[in-house]
Structure formats: structure tokens, C-alpha cells
Design a protein around this motif. Structure first.
Motif, PDB file in Angstrom:
ATOM      1  N   ARG A  81      30.622 -64.184  -8.467  1.00  0.00           N
ATOM      2  CA  ARG A  81      31.837 -64.094  -9.275  1.00  0.00           C
ATOM      3  C   ARG A  81      31.613 -63.229 -10.509  1.00  0.00           C
ATOM      4  O   ARG A  81      32.501 -62.475 -10.923  1.00  0.00           O
ATOM      5  N   THR A  82      30.432 -63.317 -11.116  1.00  0.00           N
ATOM      6  CA  THR A  82      30.160 -62.511 -12.306  1.00  0.00           C
ATOM      7  C   THR A  82      30.262 -61.031 -11.978  1.00  0.00           C
ATOM      8  O   THR A  82      30.865 -60.242 -12.728  1.00  0.00           O
ATOM      9  N   ARG A  83      29.683 -60.642 -10.847  1.00  0.00           N
ATOM     10  CA  ARG A  83      29.746 -59.237 -10.446  1.00  0.00           C
ATOM     11  C   ARG A  83      31.179 -58.839 -10.103  1.00  0.00           C
ATOM     12  O   ARG A  83      31.623 -57.734 -10.423  1.00  0.00           O
ATOM     13  N   LEU A  84      31.924 -59.763  -9.477  1.00  0.00           N
ATOM     14  CA  LEU A  84      33.313 -59.459  -9.139  1.00  0.00           C
ATOM     15  C   LEU A  84      34.144 -59.252 -10.402  1.00  0.00           C
ATOM     16  O   LEU A  84      34.955 -58.317 -10.482  1.00  0.00           O
ATOM     17  N   LEU A  85      33.957 -60.112 -11.404  1.00  0.00           N
ATOM     18  CA  LEU A  85      34.707 -59.958 -12.652  1.00  0.00           C
ATOM     19  C   LEU A  85      34.318 -58.664 -13.364  1.00  0.00           C
ATOM     20  O   LEU A  85      35.170 -57.993 -13.969  1.00  0.00           O
ATOM     21  N   ARG A  86      33.025 -58.315 -13.305  1.00  0.00           N
ATOM     22  CA  ARG A  86      32.600 -57.056 -13.917  1.00  0.00           C
ATOM     23  C   ARG A  86      33.247 -55.871 -13.203  1.00  0.00           C
ATOM     24  O   ARG A  86      33.720 -54.927 -13.841  1.00  0.00           O
TER      25      ARG A  86
ATOM     26  N   VAL B 255      45.432 -62.191  -2.096  1.00  0.00           N
ATOM     27  CA  VAL B 255      45.282 -63.640  -1.927  1.00  0.00           C
ATOM     28  C   VAL B 255      44.001 -64.129  -2.579  1.00  0.00           C
ATOM     29  O   VAL B 255      43.888 -65.289  -2.965  1.00  0.00           O
ATOM     30  N   LEU B 256      42.955 -63.262  -2.642  1.00  0.00           N
ATOM     31  CA  LEU B 256      41.686 -63.502  -3.341  1.00  0.00           C
ATOM     32  C   LEU B 256      40.747 -64.487  -2.648  1.00  0.00           C
ATOM     33  O   LEU B 256      39.579 -64.588  -3.052  1.00  0.00           O
ATOM     34  N   ILE B 257      41.218 -65.208  -1.623  1.00  0.00           N
ATOM     35  CA  ILE B 257      40.338 -66.193  -0.985  1.00  0.00           C
ATOM     36  C   ILE B 257      39.097 -65.524  -0.418  1.00  0.00           C
ATOM     37  O   ILE B 257      37.988 -66.072  -0.476  1.00  0.00           O
ATOM     38  N   GLN B 258      39.270 -64.318   0.144  1.00  0.00           N
ATOM     39  CA  GLN B 258      38.136 -63.636   0.768  1.00  0.00           C
ATOM     40  C   GLN B 258      37.067 -63.236  -0.245  1.00  0.00           C
ATOM     41  O   GLN B 258      35.957 -62.861   0.136  1.00  0.00           O
ATOM     42  N   TYR B 259      37.385 -63.324  -1.547  1.00  0.00           N
ATOM     43  CA  TYR B 259      36.416 -62.959  -2.580  1.00  0.00           C
ATOM     44  C   TYR B 259      35.737 -64.166  -3.216  1.00  0.00           C
ATOM     45  O   TYR B 259      34.844 -63.998  -4.050  1.00  0.00           O
ATOM     46  N   VAL B 260      36.167 -65.386  -2.870  1.00  0.00           N
ATOM     47  CA  VAL B 260      35.617 -66.572  -3.533  1.00  0.00           C
ATOM     48  C   VAL B 260      35.085 -67.619  -2.552  1.00  0.00           C
ATOM     49  O   VAL B 260      34.380 -68.539  -2.966  1.00  0.00           O
ATOM     50  N   ASP B 261      35.422 -67.522  -1.265  1.00  0.00           N
ATOM     51  CA  ASP B 261      35.009 -68.540  -0.292  1.00  0.00           C
ATOM     52  C   ASP B 261      33.634 -68.191   0.252  1.00  0.00           C
ATOM     53  O   ASP B 261      33.494 -67.474   1.240  1.00  0.00           O
ATOM     54  N   ALA B 262      32.599 -68.713  -0.392  1.00  0.00           N
ATOM     55  CA  ALA B 262      31.228 -68.375  -0.019  1.00  0.00           C
ATOM     56  C   ALA B 262      30.822 -68.938   1.333  1.00  0.00           C
ATOM     57  O   ALA B 262      29.854 -68.472   1.938  1.00  0.00           O
ATOM     58  N   GLN B 263      31.527 -69.957   1.823  1.00  0.00           N
ATOM     59  CA  GLN B 263      31.184 -70.519   3.129  1.00  0.00           C
ATOM     60  C   GLN B 263      31.581 -69.583   4.265  1.00  0.00           C
ATOM     61  O   GLN B 263      30.972 -69.612   5.333  1.00  0.00           O
ATOM     62  N   GLN B 264      32.593 -68.777   4.064  1.00  0.00           N
ATOM     63  CA  GLN B 264      33.105 -67.906   5.119  1.00  0.00           C
ATOM     64  C   GLN B 264      32.714 -66.442   4.927  1.00  0.00           C
ATOM     65  O   GLN B 264      32.598 -65.705   5.897  1.00  0.00           O
TER      66      GLN B 264
ATOM     67  N   GLY C 261      41.759 -56.327  -0.657  1.00  0.00           N
ATOM     68  CA  GLY C 261      42.122 -56.446  -2.056  1.00  0.00           C
ATOM     69  C   GLY C 261      41.871 -55.157  -2.817  1.00  0.00           C
ATOM     70  O   GLY C 261      41.087 -54.304  -2.383  1.00  0.00           O
ATOM     71  N   PRO C 262      42.492 -55.001  -3.991  1.00  0.00           N
ATOM     72  CA  PRO C 262      42.410 -53.732  -4.718  1.00  0.00           C
ATOM     73  C   PRO C 262      41.155 -53.608  -5.577  1.00  0.00           C
ATOM     74  O   PRO C 262      41.226 -53.438  -6.804  1.00  0.00           O
ATOM     75  N   PHE C 263      39.985 -53.696  -4.950  1.00  0.00           N
ATOM     76  CA  PHE C 263      38.721 -53.461  -5.635  1.00  0.00           C
ATOM     77  C   PHE C 263      38.015 -52.311  -4.923  1.00  0.00           C
ATOM     78  O   PHE C 263      37.967 -52.273  -3.691  1.00  0.00           O
ATOM     79  N   THR C 264      37.457 -51.393  -5.698  1.00  0.00           N
ATOM     80  CA  THR C 264      36.930 -50.167  -5.099  1.00  0.00           C
ATOM     81  C   THR C 264      35.466 -50.256  -4.686  1.00  0.00           C
ATOM     82  O   THR C 264      35.013 -49.451  -3.879  1.00  0.00           O
ATOM     83  N   HIS C 265      34.705 -51.212  -5.239  1.00  0.00           N
ATOM     84  CA  HIS C 265      33.278 -51.253  -4.928  1.00  0.00           C
ATOM     85  C   HIS C 265      32.838 -52.537  -4.222  1.00  0.00           C
ATOM     86  O   HIS C 265      32.066 -52.494  -3.275  1.00  0.00           O
ATOM     87  N   LEU C 266      33.322 -53.691  -4.673  1.00  0.00           N
ATOM     88  CA  LEU C 266      32.955 -54.936  -4.012  1.00  0.00           C
ATOM     89  C   LEU C 266      34.017 -55.287  -2.978  1.00  0.00           C
ATOM     90  O   LEU C 266      35.204 -55.382  -3.298  1.00  0.00           O
ATOM     91  N   LEU C 267      33.576 -55.511  -1.740  1.00  0.00           N
ATOM     92  CA  LEU C 267      34.517 -55.814  -0.664  1.00  0.00           C
ATOM     93  C   LEU C 267      34.043 -57.044   0.099  1.00  0.00           C
ATOM     94  O   LEU C 267      32.832 -57.258   0.245  1.00  0.00           O
ATOM     95  N   PRO C 268      34.977 -57.857   0.600  1.00  0.00           N
ATOM     96  CA  PRO C 268      34.563 -59.031   1.396  1.00  0.00           C
ATOM     97  C   PRO C 268      33.917 -58.588   2.692  1.00  0.00           C
ATOM     98  O   PRO C 268      34.275 -57.564   3.272  1.00  0.00           O
TER      99      PRO C 268
ATOM    100  N   GLN D 167      39.280 -72.471  -6.461  1.00  0.00           N
ATOM    101  CA  GLN D 167      38.459 -71.302  -6.756  1.00  0.00           C
ATOM    102  C   GLN D 167      39.312 -70.093  -7.112  1.00  0.00           C
ATOM    103  O   GLN D 167      38.984 -69.326  -8.029  1.00  0.00           O
ATOM    104  N   VAL D 168      40.425 -69.917  -6.388  1.00  0.00           N
ATOM    105  CA  VAL D 168      41.310 -68.794  -6.678  1.00  0.00           C
ATOM    106  C   VAL D 168      41.947 -68.967  -8.053  1.00  0.00           C
ATOM    107  O   VAL D 168      42.023 -68.015  -8.850  1.00  0.00           O
TER     108      VAL D 168
END
Length: 699
Positions: free
Chosen positions: A555-560, A527-536, A476-483, A622-623
Motif C-alpha cells: 500500500r505504501t508503494r501504491l500511495l507513492r 473499484v480498487l479491490i484488485q490493488y488491495v486484496d493480497a489474497q487474490q 485502474g488509472p495507475f501507470t507503473h503499479l498494476l494488479p 480495505q478499499v
């Protein structure tokens, strides 16, 4: 895996000679583990393949060495015996699969099966499957001939082994000298193969899994065991003699069996540095099996409690051949979310058991016992006729043309501008991933994200004032937080190496973009699932000092992070648009629609293959919640397909007869183009817009 040894049938445990029942029990354990793994009931049952590779190397090498020692070994007799033992049941299985395939497989799967069939006939199935897919991936579950990969590895090994042993024994001064040459060569070969395997597996898991050079050490362990046992039978080899360690081997027998059982249940994985396969756990299983084989068998009848395991050993080759196609056909018919129901899986295994008993009784056993004089001419004739018989059912396959609007594999790989635009390294824009504007000026749009960004490109191109594609699968297009997820067996997806590549890719895209003022619009998607599915998943935070560390999804850190990322793009003078993934609820929409159109059995999905709105909201809750929060970020424009596709109850998967999806969630090229006709991309994504793009009208 080829579940076969030169062991006679027996109707009761007492009928097994002492040497044979212990090996037969190990063989039954191996095939039973693999069957339970394929039925998703034993986490590490795939290690049964590694167990059997060692058994096979031990038994077949023993036959070669015994023939050489007695001066009666013949290459033609050896290969004839192998052909007579393996080909009848294997080619009967191939013919049955080819006959059944048109009723169960879709067009793309039939095309794959044709390639697998040629590979299976030519003992190169492992090479074909290496190119098609990974053994542990979801797509692999639908390949009816996936299991022939191990037969190919074994036959490739046994094509070389007798020639090697003969060459090493040629002009040796004595039998002892020949034995030492054999040991030196096999030890060196095993060491090189194992080292190559351990190096390659974390880097290229599919290649390490499927190729002979990284698997030969397992068969080689068995070959070394045969040399040691043969040395105990008349060769003065000093410390190499297996009979010098029998007391220790007897004491180790029970702990080794317990260790094997624990490995098959997945327990030892946590004791080792990683779970990549083949790797350290396979080495543990291989060495344990070798030590069990070196023990001189007890001179007593087999225990009565082992009778089921021994019968599994008898039927193991036929059972292995037949069980996987049945499970694969069930996987093809089941297009619903999640795995095939347990009842179907157990039913497939039951049918396989009954069919294997019949195949063993009426084909395997009679042909194995038949006395036919071997010859090169006869061997070539048998291979040719068997291949023709296995291929003959191909003529019955219907020539099924794609229906209008259905995606084809050749034209719809979902890579956007091309496969090279699915980057695996830091971003370096190439001509293949760039389209200039109609007036020849530099591109003004950048498409950035994972495969859900790739799918947008065919629909964007007609309206785009030039376009650059910067995409990487799953990234996904995030530069610091990655799944992040610890490396799974057979895959490095979301492992630390993958996150390093994803982070480097995104950082390089941002760096490139900062030097491109002509790019005025950045289109993001994931798809964003890899950023919200805490079980996987977990996440790695690349903004921390001292290197990234695994953390729980936040999620708070991801939104920030998303807010800071959007603000950075806006500071560069870019308009930022996020395109949400299309509606889905987990079932394979494309497979469902194709099977429905062709009249094939379709299980686990709605009758019309549409997406129930309630299921969509439940499965992607969640997505959808995250998307609602992203929509509140200042200056971020969110575009959704839901208003165009969904009414009060269902979300359409076709428009004007065109299938919109190419799998369970990605849009097909034709589907994306059809949606683009309903959406005015030039208006929705115009750089001058001062407000969010308007929602498209419902159908």
C-alpha cells in the motif's frame, strides 16, 4: 460433456463384461469429477470432460470402423443410432428447463436462455455460449444450458468423422492401405488441432475452450486408439499394433490411474508452464486416458468396490444432463455474497442423482433397446417432433416488461459512450469515445479508469463541457503499479499479458493527455479491490529496471505511485478528481431487486435489497481505508456517493423508484443519471475550484 457410451445396463459389478466395466468405471470417474467440480468440491474436476472426450472418440470410432470392416456400415443407421441414444433424454431435459426457467431466471437470463435453447437444438450450443460468456466466469454459473456445449462439440465431430473415414477408405487397394490412410489423416488432424489449441488458449481462452477445431484433438486421440485396437484385430500394421505393448500397458495402469486422480485434484498444474485450459494438463489427461483404453481388459468380473462408480457410469448421461440446470437455478436464486451454500449444492446433486436414475430407467434404457428400422425420413421426423416438444413450453413464458427504472441488457451494458470505449489496446481516441462541448469546442473533461469510470459517463454528459472517455475494464488509472495474478484456468484476467496491455494503455493515455492542453479536468475512478486484496492479487512494478517483476501488494508503494501520478497530471495543468465506487457489500443488488419485484425466490440478501452500512464497511474496509489515504494527497479531490445514499444503518439501492445498480457494484445508466440529478456535476467538477468539492447533502 456427453456422458454416453454403447454399454448395457447391469445390476451388479459381476454382470459387466470385462471390456465394458473398465470403460464404464472411467466414465463414472469422468462424470463424478465434473459433478464435484460444478459443486465447487474438486478444483480440477472440469478435466473429466477431457477424459470423456477421449473415451467417446474411442468407442464411437470403434463402432464405425467395425461396421466398415464387416461391410455393413450405414450412415443413416449410424446417425439414427446416435439420435435414438441422445435426443430423448436431452430434449426431455430441455423441455424441463424451459418449463422451470420463468420461476428462476430474470429477464436478461431468459433472453440468454432462448439463444442457448436454439443452439442446443441445432448442435451449435458451443458457438452460442462462446459469444455469451466464458465457462469459468461467474455469469456462466447462471446459464442452465451451459453444459450442452460439449454435446455440440461431439456431434459436430461425429457429423464429420464417418464421412472422413468413408472417403479415406474409398478405392483403397486393401484394408491395410485404408487403415494407413486413416492413421495418417487422424495423426495430422490431431497434431494441427493440438497445435492450434496450445497457441490460441493463452490468447483467446473462450474460443479455445468452446470451438471444435481446438477440441477435436481430444476426440481424435480416442479415434486413434480405436484404430490401433482395430489394427490388433487382424490388420498387419507393424509397430502400430496395440497388442505389441500389452505388458508395458499393464505395468502402467496403476500409475496412470494415480496420475488421473492427481490431475483431477489440480496437482499437476504446478508441474507445467501454465494453467490455461485446454492446454498441457488436458494433454496429460488425454494421453493417460488413451493408454488406459489401449490395455487389453482383464478377463474377470468387476471388483465389488467399483459398483458405485459403475452405476455412475450407467446414469452418467442423464446425470450430466440434469445436474447442471439444478445448480444453475440455485445460483440464480442465490444473490448473496459468495458462492451458493454447500447444503444447496449437495442437495442439487442428490436430486440430480435420483432424477437421473429415473430418467435412465424409464426413458434412456427402453428407447435405446427399442428396435426401430432407421431411415432418413424417420430421422428427420424424430428431429422435428423432438424439437417441437422441447420448444412447446416456450409458449408458457410470461411476456415480462421491465419495470420503471430497472436496467435492460440492451441499453445498459455499462460501457459509457459505447463498447468500443472499453479499450483493449493502446489508447487512440475515436469519434465514438468523444463528445464535444455544446458550443462545438473541444472537450475539456477526460474520464480515465476501469469499468467504474465507464459507469460515470451517462451522469457526466449533461453537465460536461465536452468529454473524452479513456477506459479499460479492470485497469485502474495507475501507470507503473498494476494488479497481477498468475493466469487462471480459462481466463487471462490479471495475467502478465493483461498487465502488459493495461500498462501500455495507461502510458498511451498519459502521452495523449500531455499533448492536449484543452483538457482541464481529469476524472479518475476504479473499484480498487484488485490493488488491495493480497489474497487474490500481486502487483507488477513497471518502474523497475530489467522489466516488471511480481511483488506482494504494497500500500505504501501504491500511495507513492498515486501521489506521483496525481502530481504529474497537475504539472500538466489538470485538475484531478477521484470518484469513489458506490456502496456495495458483495451481493448482486440488481438481481436481488428484480427477483424481489417479480416475486421470484431470493436468497442470501437483505429483504429489501438495500446495503447494510455495517456490511459495506466490513466487506470494503480495505478499499475505504485506501480512499481515506488518497483523499490526503495534495490537490486530489475525492467525491463519494456515500453521503447521498447512506444513513446511520443502510445504503439505498433505489432513488425515487429507480434501481441504481446493474449488478453487485456498478451503477446502471438510469441510476447514474438519477444520481446526477441530485448532484450538481458542473459545480462539483468545476475547473476553477480552489478547494475540494462539497459533500452532497444526505437525502
Amino acid at each position: 460433456m456427453t456422458m454416453h457410451t454403447e454399454v448395457p445396463d447391469a445390476t451388479s459389478p459381476q454382470a459387466y463384461p470385462a471390456l465394458q466395466w473398465e470403460i464404464q468405471a472411467l466414465r463414472g470417474l469422468a462424470v463424478g469429477a465434473v459433478l464435484l467440480f460444478h459443486a465447487q468440491l474438486l478444483p480440477a474436476g472440469y478435466l473429466g470432460v477431457d477424459l470423456f472426450f477421449v473415451i467417446s472418440g474411442f468407442l464411437i470410432t470403434g463402432l464405425v470402423l467395425q461396421g466398415q470392416r464387416q461391410g455393413r456400415f450405414s450412415l443413416v443407421a449410424f446417425y439414427w443410432r446416435r439420435a435414438k441414444r441422445l435426443l430423448p433424454a436431452a430434449y426431455a431435459c430441455l423441455a424441463a428447463v424451459v418449463l422451470a426457467a420463468p420461476w428462476w431466471l430474470n429477464r436478461a437470463e431468459l433472453a440468454d436462455l432462448r439463444e442457448q435453447l436454439w443452439g442446443s437444438l441445432g448442435f451449435a450450443s458451443n458457438l452460442v455460449l462462446w459469444q455469451q460468456t466464458g465457462y469459468f466466469s461467474g455469469v456462466a454459473e447462471r446459464k442452465p444450458l451451459l453444459h450442452f456445449w460439449s454435446l455440440s462439440i461431439e456431434e459436430q465431430y461425429y457429423l464429420v468423422l464417418p464421412l472422413l473415414l468413408l472417403a479415406l477408405a474409398w478405392r483403397a487397394r486393401s484394408a491395410q492401405a485404408a487403415w494407413h490412410r486413416h492413421h495418417a489423416a487422424l495423426l495430422l488432424g490431431c497434431g494441427i488441432s493440438l497445435g492450434f489449441c496450445l497457441w490460441l488458449a493463452p490468447r483467446h481462452g473462450a474460443a479455445a475452450f468452446y470451438l471444435l477445431p481446438t477440441r477435436a484433438w481430444e476426440l481424435g486421440l480416442g479415434s486413434l486408439g480405436a484404430l490401433w485396437v482395430q489394427g490388433a484385430q487382424g490388420q498387419p500394421l507393424g509397430w502400430l499394433r496395440a497388442d505389441r505393448c500389452q505388458g508395458l500397458l499393464r505395468r502402467l495402469q496403476l500409475p496412470l490411474v494415480i496420475l488421473l486422480l492427481a490431475a483431477l485434484m489440480g496437482r499437476p498444474a504446478s508441474w507445467w508452464a501454465g494453467a490455461v485450459h485446454p492446454g498441457t494438463t488436458a494433454l496429460l489427461v488425454g494421453v493417460s486416458t488413451l493408454l488406459l483404453l489401449l490395455k487389453t481388459p482383464e478377463r474377470r468380473a468387476a471388483p465389488l468396490l467399483l459398483w458405485p462408480l459403475l452405476r455412475l457410469g450407467d446414469w452418467s448421461y442423464s446425470l450430466y444432463l440434469l445436474h447442471w440446470p439444478l445448480l444453475a437455478f440455485a445460483s440464480n436464486a442465490w444473490v448473496g455474497a459468495g458462492p451458493v451454500p454447500l447444503g444447496w449444492r449437495l442437495g442439487a446433486l442428490l436430486v440430480a442423482l435420483l432424477a437421473a436414475a429415473g430418467l435412465y430407467r424409464f426413458l434412456e434404457s427402453p428407447l435405446r433397446q427399442a428396435e426401430i428400422r432407421p431411415s432418413w425420413r424417420g430421422l428427420a421426423l424424430v428431429l422435428g417432433l423432438s424439437s417441437l416438444l422441447a420448444l412447446a413450453p416456450l409458449q408458457l413464458w410470461p411476456q415480462e416488461a421491465p419495470r420503471p427504472g430497472q436496467p435492460t441488457r440492451q441499453a445498459d451494458e455499462g460501457h459509457g459512450l459505447g463498447p468500443s470505449c472499453d479499450h483493449v489496446a493502446p489508447f487512440k481516441p475515436s469519434a465514438a469515445c468523444l463528445r464535444q462541448a455544446a458550443d462545438g469546442t473541444a472537450p475539456r473533461w477526460l474520464v480515465w479508469g476501469d469499468s467504474y469510470a465507464m459507469q460515470l459517463v451517462p451522469g457526466l454528459l449533461p453537465s460536461a463541457p465536452g468529454l473524452v472517455q479513456a477506459t479499460m475494464s479492470s485497469c485502474g488509472p495507475f501507470t507503473h503499479l498494476l494488479p497481477y495474478r498468475p493466469e487462471r484456468v480459462g481466463s487471462e484476467t490479471y495475467g502478465r499479458r493483461w498487465t502488459e496491455r493495461c500498462q501500455a494503455f495507461n502510458a498511451s493515455v498519459l502521452d495523449w493527455l500531455s499533448r492536449r492542453p484543452e483538457i482541464d479536468t481529469v476524472i479518475l475512478s476504479s473499484v480498487l479491490i484488485q490493488y488491495v486484496d493480497a489474497q487474490q492479487y500481486q502487483q507488477l512494478d513497471w518502474s523497475v529496471d530489467g522489466g516488471p517483476r511480481p511483488q506482494r501488494l504494497d500500500r505504501t508503494r501504491l500511495l507513492r505511485e498515486a501521489g506521483q501520478f496525481v502530481a504529474t497530471l497537475q504539472q500538466l495543468g489538470k485538475r484531478v478528481v477521484w470518484v469513489a465506487p458506490p456502496p456495495s457489500s458483495g451481493f448482486d443488488i440488481a438481481a436481488c431487486t428484480e427477483r424481489l419485484d417479480s416475486g421470484r425466490l431470493t436468497l442470501g440478501a437483505p429483504a429489501d435489497c438495500s446495503v447494510a452500512l455495517a456490511d459495506y464497511h466490513r466487506e470494503r474496509a480495505q478499499v475505504l481505508s485506501l480512499l481515506d489515504e488518497l483523499a490526503q494527497l495534495p490537490g486530489l479531490h475525492l467525491l463519494r456517493f456515500d453521503p447521498l445514499l447512506c444513513d446511520q444503518e443502510r445504503c439505498a439501492t433505489r432513488l425515487d423508484g429507480v434501481l441504481l445498480y446493474r449488478d453487485a457494484g456498478h451503477l446502471s445508466n438510469a441510476g447514474m443519471q438519477k444520481l446526477a440529478q441530485r448532484l450538481d456535476w458542473a459545480v462539483l467538477l468545476r475547473p476553477s475550484a480552489a478547494s475540494p468539492p462539497p459533500e452532497p447533502a444526505l437525502r
